[in-house]
Scaffold this motif. Structure first.
Motif, short mmCIF file in Angstrom:
data_model
loop_
_atom_site.label_atom_id
_atom_site.label_comp_id
_atom_site.label_asym_id
_atom_site.label_seq_id
_atom_site.Cartn_x
_atom_site.Cartn_y
_atom_site.Cartn_z
N ILE A 129 2.51 6.16 -2.47
CA ILE A 129 3.76 7.05 -2.51
C ILE A 129 3.95 7.56 -4.03
O ILE A 129 4.05 8.83 -4.26
CB ILE A 129 5.19 6.70 -2.02
N VAL A 130 3.81 6.58 -5.05
CA VAL A 130 3.70 6.81 -6.32
C VAL A 130 2.61 7.72 -6.82
O VAL A 130 2.78 8.90 -7.49
CB VAL A 130 3.75 5.68 -7.00
N TYR A 131 1.32 7.50 -6.24
CA TYR A 131 0.29 8.42 -6.40
C TYR A 131 0.42 9.72 -6.26
O TYR A 131 0.32 10.79 -6.93
CB TYR A 131 -0.70 7.59 -6.03
N VAL A 132 0.83 9.91 -4.87
CA VAL A 132 0.82 11.18 -4.14
C VAL A 132 1.83 12.27 -4.71
O VAL A 132 1.79 13.14 -5.26
CB VAL A 132 1.32 11.12 -2.59
N LEU A 133 3.16 11.47 -5.11
CA LEU A 133 4.20 12.55 -5.84
C LEU A 133 3.85 12.70 -7.32
O LEU A 133 4.03 13.83 -7.90
CB LEU A 133 5.56 11.53 -5.82
N ALA A 134 2.98 11.83 -8.07
CA ALA A 134 2.61 12.09 -9.38
C ALA A 134 1.56 13.15 -9.41
O ALA A 134 1.65 14.17 -10.05
CB ALA A 134 2.03 10.59 -10.04
N VAL A 135 0.60 13.24 -8.43
CA VAL A 135 -0.40 14.22 -8.45
C VAL A 135 0.11 15.47 -8.42
O VAL A 135 -0.25 16.64 -8.71
CB VAL A 135 -1.72 13.96 -7.47
N TYR A 136 1.15 15.35 -7.10
CA TYR A 136 1.68 16.55 -6.66
C TYR A 136 2.47 17.29 -7.76
O TYR A 136 2.49 18.50 -8.01
CB TYR A 136 2.43 16.55 -5.32
N GLY A 137 3.34 16.25 -8.54
CA GLY A 137 4.20 16.83 -9.58
C GLY A 137 3.32 17.57 -10.79
O GLY A 137 3.85 18.49 -11.13
N ALA B 250 0.75 -1.10 0.11
CA ALA B 250 -0.05 -0.02 -0.06
C ALA B 250 0.85 1.33 -0.05
O ALA B 250 0.50 2.22 -0.68
CB ALA B 250 -0.95 0.00 1.27
N ALA B 251 1.87 1.34 0.82
CA ALA B 251 2.71 2.43 0.94
C ALA B 251 3.36 2.66 -0.64
O ALA B 251 3.54 4.02 -0.94
CB ALA B 251 3.91 2.14 1.90
N GLY C 197 6.06 17.54 -1.57
CA GLY C 197 5.58 16.29 -2.09
C GLY C 197 6.02 14.98 -1.27
O GLY C 197 5.34 14.17 -0.78
N LEU C 198 7.19 14.89 -0.70
CA LEU C 198 7.80 14.18 0.28
C LEU C 198 6.88 13.98 1.54
O LEU C 198 6.76 12.91 1.90
CB LEU C 198 9.22 14.04 0.21
N GLU C 199 6.78 15.30 1.89
CA GLU C 199 6.17 15.10 3.30
C GLU C 199 4.64 14.76 3.10
O GLU C 199 4.13 14.22 4.17
CB GLU C 199 6.28 16.57 3.85
N LEU C 200 3.93 14.95 2.01
CA LEU C 200 2.69 14.61 1.83
C LEU C 200 2.73 12.99 1.65
O LEU C 200 1.79 12.30 2.39
CB LEU C 200 2.09 15.20 0.49
N ALA C 201 3.66 12.52 1.03
CA ALA C 201 3.67 11.15 1.07
C ALA C 201 3.91 10.32 2.28
O ALA C 201 3.28 9.40 2.70
CB ALA C 201 4.69 10.68 0.02
N GLY C 202 4.74 11.11 3.05
CA GLY C 202 5.01 10.63 4.70
C GLY C 202 3.67 10.78 5.15
O GLY C 202 3.39 9.63 6.25
N GLY C 203 2.96 11.71 4.96
CA GLY C 203 1.61 11.87 5.79
C GLY C 203 0.74 10.76 5.48
O GLY C 203 0.02 10.02 6.25
N VAL C 204 0.64 10.30 4.23
CA VAL C 204 -0.17 9.35 3.63
C VAL C 204 0.28 7.96 4.20
O VAL C 204 -0.49 6.89 4.51
CB VAL C 204 -0.15 9.22 2.04
N VAL C 205 1.59 7.76 4.30
CA VAL C 205 2.14 6.49 4.76
C VAL C 205 1.66 6.17 6.17
O VAL C 205 1.66 5.16 6.67
CB VAL C 205 3.75 6.44 4.65
#
Length: 285
Positions: free
Chosen positions: A126-134, A121-122, A155-163
Motif C-alpha cells: 500500500i505504501v509503495y503503490v501510493l508513493a509511486v502513484y503520488g 505484505a499489505a 491511488g486508493l483503488e490501485l492499492a486495493g487491487g494489489v491487496v
C-alpha cells in the motif's frame, strides 16, 4: 500484538535478504525516469497540438488523463510484482524449509501466522503503490498543470487491487509450490488486464458480447475492476469528443465502476482470506 509485528517484520526482512526489493526498486526507478521524460516532452509541446478540422478536443485533459492512466497501469503491475515477491512462498516455501512447524504449534497458531504475513505484505505494498502513484501525479501536475477531479481515489483503488492480489497469492501458497504460485498469480493478473483491453475494443466496435465478457472477468478478478474504476475517475470530468476518445483507449476509460464493485471487492478479499485460513488449518505440515 507482539507476535503479529514480529512475523510482519520477519517477512519484510526475508524479502530484503533475497534482494527482492532491489529488483522492484530498479524497475520503479526506470519507470519513473521514463515517465518523467514522457510527461516533460508531451506537455512541453501541448500548445502546438491542433486537432484537425472542427474536432473539439481538450489536449491538456486528454494528455493528462492518458498519461495518468498509463502510470496507473505501470503502478498496478509493479505493485503486483512486489506482492508476489513478498507472498509467493509464504506457506509452501516456508513449509518446505521447515520454518513453519515450530511456529504454528508454539508460540503462534496458523491463523495468526497467515494473517500476519498478509498484513505485513499489505502494508508494504500500500505504501509503495501510493508513493509511486503520488510521484506520477505530481509530475503531471508540475509539468501539465492538470489533476483528476478526485486525485486520491484512483491511488486508493490501485492499492486495493494489489491487496486483493496479495490475498490470492497467499491463498495459492497454501497448496501450490512457490514457482507455481507465482506463475498462477501473474497469469490471473494478465487475464484481468487482457479482459479490460478487450472491453475497450468491444466498446469501440459496439460488440455487447465482448463487453459483457470483459465485465464478467472484471467481477471475477476484482483487482481489474478496481483498476477500471480508477480509470473512470481520472476521466470523469472529460466530456464531448475528449471523453469519447479517452473511453476508446486502454489508459483513460473504463466500463466497470461504482460502489457495487468496491463492496464486492471487499467481500472478495475477505472470502479469499477465509478460504486460505480454512485450507491452511487442514493442511498437513
Amino acid at each position: 500484538m507482539n507476535p503479529v509485528l514480529t512475523i510482519m517484520g520477519y517477512g519484510f526482512r526475508e524479502a530484503v535478504r533475497r534482494k527482492m526489493f532491489t529488483v522492484v526498486v530498479l524497475l520503479t526507478a526506470a519507470f519513473l525516469v521514463l515517465f518523467w521524460l514522457a510527461v516533460r516532452y508531451v506537455f512541453g509541446r501541448i500548445g502546438s497540438i491542433q486537432p484537425p478540422g472542427d474536432i473539439n478536443v481538450d489536449p491538456r485533459t486528454f494528455a493528462g488523463a492518458f498519461l495518468l492512466g498509463l502510470a496507473m497501469f505501470a503502478t498496478l503491475f509493479l505493485g503486483v510484482v512486489l506482492a508476489v515477491f513478498l507472498t509467493l512462498g509464504v506457506i509452501s516455501g516456508d513449509a518446505e524449509r521447515g520454518l513453519l512447524q515450530p511456529l504454528v504449534v508454539r508460540p503462534v497458531g496458523r491463523v495468526t501466522l497467515l494473517l500476519s504475513r498478509f498484513l505485513g505484505a499489505a502494508v508494504v505494498c500500500i505504501v509503495y503503490v501510493l508513493a509511486v502513484y503520488g510521484i506520477a501525479l505530481a509530475l503531471i501536475d508540475v509539468y501539465g498543470h492538470w489533476i483528476p477531479p478526485f486525485p486520491l481515489a484512483p491511488g486508493l483503488e490501485l492499492a486495493g487491487g494489489v491487496v486483493i492480489a496479495i490475498a490470492l497469492s497467499i491463498l495459492g501458497s497454501v497448496f501450490l509450490s512457490s514457482t507455481a504460485n507465482g506463475i498462477a498469480v501473474f497469469m490471473l493478473f494478465g487475464a484481468g488486464l487482457t479482459a479490460g483491453l478487450l472491453g475497450s475494443i468491444g466498446h469501440a466496435l459496439s460488440s455487447p458480447t465482448i463487453e459483457h465478457a470483459s465485465r464478467d472477468v472484471a467481477w471475477a478478478l476484482p483487482f481489474e475492476a478496481l483498476y477500471q474504476d480508477g480509470l473512470r475517475i481520472i476521466s470523469s470530468n472529460a466530456s464531448g469528443v475528449t471523453g469519447f476518445l479517452l473511453q476508446l483507449g486502454p489508459f483513460g476509460g473504463a466500463f466497470v465502476h461504482g460502489w457495487g464493485v468496491r463492496i464486492w471487492s471487499l467481500g472478495y478479499l475477505c472470502a479469499a482470506l477465509a478460504l486460505a485460513v480454512f485450507l491452511f488449518k487442514r493442511r498437513d505440515l
